[in-house]
Design a protein around this motif. Structure first.
Motif, PDB file in Angstrom:
ATOM      1  N   ALA A  79      15.372  -8.119  -5.206  1.00 49.65           N
ATOM      2  CA  ALA A  79      15.411  -6.823  -4.532  1.00 49.65           C
ATOM      3  C   ALA A  79      15.729  -5.712  -5.524  1.00 49.65           C
ATOM      4  O   ALA A  79      15.185  -4.597  -5.431  1.00 49.65           O
ATOM      5  N   GLY A  80      16.591  -5.994  -6.492  1.00 49.68           N
ATOM      6  CA  GLY A  80      16.905  -5.014  -7.521  1.00 49.68           C
ATOM      7  C   GLY A  80      15.693  -4.673  -8.366  1.00 49.68           C
ATOM      8  O   GLY A  80      15.493  -3.515  -8.751  1.00 49.68           O
ATOM      9  N   GLY A  81      14.862  -5.681  -8.639  1.00 54.35           N
ATOM     10  CA  GLY A  81      13.643  -5.441  -9.402  1.00 54.35           C
ATOM     11  C   GLY A  81      12.657  -4.582  -8.638  1.00 54.35           C
ATOM     12  O   GLY A  81      12.010  -3.692  -9.209  1.00 54.35           O
ATOM     13  N   ILE A  82      12.527  -4.836  -7.340  1.00 52.91           N
ATOM     14  CA  ILE A  82      11.647  -4.010  -6.502  1.00 52.91           C
ATOM     15  C   ILE A  82      12.134  -2.562  -6.517  1.00 52.91           C
ATOM     16  O   ILE A  82      11.339  -1.618  -6.663  1.00 52.91           O
ATOM     17  N   ALA A  83      13.435  -2.373  -6.390  1.00 51.43           N
ATOM     18  CA  ALA A  83      14.003  -1.026  -6.368  1.00 51.43           C
ATOM     19  C   ALA A  83      13.728  -0.294  -7.676  1.00 51.43           C
ATOM     20  O   ALA A  83      13.376   0.894  -7.677  1.00 51.43           O
ATOM     21  N   ALA A  84      13.891  -0.981  -8.805  1.00 47.95           N
ATOM     22  CA  ALA A  84      13.658  -0.354 -10.109  1.00 47.95           C
ATOM     23  C   ALA A  84      12.204   0.076 -10.259  1.00 47.95           C
ATOM     24  O   ALA A  84      11.912   1.169 -10.777  1.00 47.95           O
ATOM     25  N   THR A  85      11.293  -0.761  -9.792  1.00 50.90           N
ATOM     26  CA  THR A  85       9.863  -0.452  -9.880  1.00 50.90           C
ATOM     27  C   THR A  85       9.507   0.740  -9.005  1.00 50.90           C
ATOM     28  O   THR A  85       8.801   1.666  -9.428  1.00 50.90           O
ATOM     29  N   VAL A  86       9.991   0.738  -7.765  1.00 48.35           N
ATOM     30  CA  VAL A  86       9.717   1.843  -6.842  1.00 48.35           C
ATOM     31  C   VAL A  86      10.314   3.145  -7.375  1.00 48.35           C
ATOM     32  O   VAL A  86       9.676   4.211  -7.322  1.00 48.35           O
ATOM     33  N   ALA A  87      11.523   3.080  -7.903  1.00 50.11           N
ATOM     34  CA  ALA A  87      12.175   4.276  -8.423  1.00 50.11           C
ATOM     35  C   ALA A  87      11.382   4.883  -9.570  1.00 50.11           C
ATOM     36  O   ALA A  87      11.257   6.116  -9.678  1.00 50.11           O
ATOM     37  N   ALA A  88      10.859   4.034 -10.433  1.00 51.99           N
ATOM     38  CA  ALA A  88      10.062   4.539 -11.554  1.00 51.99           C
ATOM     39  C   ALA A  88       8.795   5.223 -11.046  1.00 51.99           C
ATOM     40  O   ALA A  88       8.495   6.363 -11.416  1.00 51.99           O
ATOM     41  N   GLY A  89       8.050   4.530 -10.191  1.00 53.50           N
ATOM     42  CA  GLY A  89       6.813   5.100  -9.684  1.00 53.50           C
ATOM     43  C   GLY A  89       7.026   6.357  -8.865  1.00 53.50           C
ATOM     44  O   GLY A  89       6.245   7.309  -8.948  1.00 53.50           O
ATOM     45  N   ALA A  90       8.090   6.376  -8.068  1.00 54.53           N
ATOM     46  CA  ALA A  90       8.363   7.517  -7.197  1.00 54.53           C
ATOM     47  C   ALA A  90       8.721   8.774  -7.970  1.00 54.53           C
ATOM     48  O   ALA A  90       8.580   9.888  -7.458  1.00 54.53           O
ATOM     49  N   THR A  91       9.190   8.622  -9.196  1.00 54.05           N
ATOM     50  CA  THR A  91       9.572   9.771 -10.014  1.00 54.05           C
ATOM     51  C   THR A  91       8.528  10.058 -11.103  1.00 54.05           C
ATOM     52  O   THR A  91       8.812  10.744 -12.089  1.00 54.05           O
ATOM     53  N   GLY A  92       7.324   9.515 -10.908  1.00 53.47           N
ATOM     54  CA  GLY A  92       6.227   9.818 -11.822  1.00 53.47           C
ATOM     55  C   GLY A  92       6.269   9.089 -13.139  1.00 53.47           C
ATOM     56  O   GLY A  92       5.790   9.592 -14.157  1.00 53.47           O
ATOM     57  N   ASN A  93       6.822   7.883 -13.146  1.00 48.78           N
ATOM     58  CA  ASN A  93       6.916   7.089 -14.369  1.00 48.78           C
ATOM     59  C   ASN A  93       6.180   5.766 -14.211  1.00 48.78           C
ATOM     60  O   ASN A  93       6.202   5.157 -13.130  1.00 48.78           O
ATOM     61  N   ASP A  94       5.561   5.324 -15.290  1.00 50.46           N
ATOM     62  CA  ASP A  94       4.951   3.996 -15.313  1.00 50.46           C
ATOM     63  C   ASP A  94       6.077   2.971 -15.473  1.00 50.46           C
ATOM     64  O   ASP A  94       6.789   2.988 -16.488  1.00 50.46           O
TER      65      ASP A  94
ATOM     66  N   ALA B 209       0.826  -1.203   0.000  1.00 54.44           N
ATOM     67  CA  ALA B 209       0.000   0.000   0.000  1.00 54.44           C
ATOM     68  C   ALA B 209       0.863   1.257   0.000  1.00 54.44           C
ATOM     69  O   ALA B 209       0.544   2.253  -0.666  1.00 54.44           O
ATOM     70  N   VAL B 210       1.968   1.210   0.732  1.00 65.53           N
ATOM     71  CA  VAL B 210       2.890   2.348   0.751  1.00 65.53           C
ATOM     72  C   VAL B 210       3.491   2.566  -0.632  1.00 65.53           C
ATOM     73  O   VAL B 210       3.599   3.709  -1.114  1.00 65.53           O
ATOM     74  N   ILE B 211       3.885   1.489  -1.293  1.00 65.73           N
ATOM     75  CA  ILE B 211       4.471   1.593  -2.632  1.00 65.73           C
ATOM     76  C   ILE B 211       3.460   2.189  -3.603  1.00 65.73           C
ATOM     77  O   ILE B 211       3.803   3.022  -4.456  1.00 65.73           O
ATOM     78  N   ALA B 212       2.205   1.773  -3.486  1.00 64.60           N
ATOM     79  CA  ALA B 212       1.157   2.338  -4.348  1.00 64.60           C
ATOM     80  C   ALA B 212       1.018   3.844  -4.111  1.00 64.60           C
ATOM     81  O   ALA B 212       0.866   4.623  -5.061  1.00 64.60           O
ATOM     82  N   ASP B 213       1.094   4.264  -2.846  1.00 60.96           N
ATOM     83  CA  ASP B 213       1.019   5.692  -2.531  1.00 60.96           C
ATOM     84  C   ASP B 213       2.227   6.443  -3.088  1.00 60.96           C
ATOM     85  O   ASP B 213       2.095   7.539  -3.655  1.00 60.96           O
ATOM     86  N   ILE B 214       3.410   5.859  -2.916  1.00 59.70           N
ATOM     87  CA  ILE B 214       4.633   6.487  -3.406  1.00 59.70           C
ATOM     88  C   ILE B 214       4.573   6.702  -4.919  1.00 59.70           C
ATOM     89  O   ILE B 214       5.016   7.725  -5.441  1.00 59.70           O
ATOM     90  N   SER B 215       3.994   5.738  -5.619  1.00 54.04           N
ATOM     91  CA  SER B 215       3.975   5.788  -7.085  1.00 54.04           C
ATOM     92  C   SER B 215       2.817   6.603  -7.645  1.00 54.04           C
ATOM     93  O   SER B 215       2.704   6.755  -8.866  1.00 54.04           O
TER      94      SER B 215
END
Length: 258
Positions: free
Chosen positions: A225-240, A173-179
């Protein structure tokens, strides 16, 4: 007899080399003290490129804004490193090395601070703190699971597994909010549950002395873990995350980390 210029240069060079050797020796000793005892079973636990990190969000100001490629690389390094720390944390619990357990616990806390500090460059402070807190809680629950596994306490083991699953849902849920909606809660939860399975299965294999299986699962968890980081980084910076166009250079940098 007067010393020649060449002799004086050679003497200075020797003195310099001796100083460098002493500094290297001190660095090696310091890294061993900050790391873990030299034991064969721990040698099976992680790639030898992983090092103990001691940075803390409380000791440094948050830097300026960060773009997606840079955030991706920083988060991949942090989350992958933290995953390996958690695995060593669990294995030290099983193998009975309390000094390393205490040291690893302290570093895991500092690692959460660094994760928060990095995320705050891209998302609101409360979201960064929530993500870091969830990641830290997850590590503590892994420790509880390893302790129950070591003690043969099936009830405590199931309780820890249940808590780990709940934390994954909360973290999703936090990741969804971040993204800001770019990452669905269900998709994030699926990925986090997969991470949990890899970490729990590897410690079970380790406890059964199936080191080959434990090692294979460790590397899968590290890469995941690297895949999770890449996904979070994309969402956190406004990218799909599904629509990000990754350059060859960025991918090479990520591969070097993983």
């Amino acid at each position: 007899m007067r010393t020649s210029g060449t002799a004086r240069v050679l003497a200075a060079l020797v003195a310099t080399l001796r100083t460098i050797a002493v500094l290297i020796a001190v660095a090696v000793v310091f890294s061993v003290v900050q790391g873990e005892p030299l034991r064969v079973d721990l040698g099976l636990s992680a790639p030898n490129t992983i090092a103990i990190m001691t940075a803390s969000a409380s000791s440094a100001d948050v830097a300026g804004p960060i773009d997606r490629p840079e955030l991706r690389l920083e988060l991949q390094e942090l989350l992958a490193h933290d995953t390996m720390l958690a695995i060593r944390f669990m294995r030290s619990t099983i193998s009975g090395t309390p000094d390393f357990v205490d040291a690893a616990n302290a570093v895991v806390v500092r690692s959460a601070d660094e994760i928060e500090r990095t995320l705050r460059r891209a998302v609101p402070a409360e979201h960064a703190r929530a993500f870091a807190d969830g990641w830290s809680s997850h590590n503590q629950q892994l420790f509880s699971y390893a302790t129950a596994l070591r003690d043969g306490d099936d009830a405590a083991r199931e309780q820890a597994r249940s808590q780990i699953a709940v934390t994954a849902e909360e973290q999703a849920a936090v990741i969804a909010d971040i993204s800001d909606g770019y990452i669905a809660t269900d998709a994030a939860a699926t990925s986090l549950h997969m991470r949990d399975d890899l970490l729990l299965y590897q410690i079970e294999a380790y406890a059964d002395a199936d080191y080959g299986q434990a090692y294979a699962l460790t590397h899968e968890a590290y890469e995941h873990a690297g895949g999770i980081a890449a996904t979070v980084a994309a969402g956190a910076t406004g990218n799909d995350p599904h629509a990000v166009d990754i350059s060859a250079g960025e991918q090479m940098d990520a591969d070097l980390i993983n």
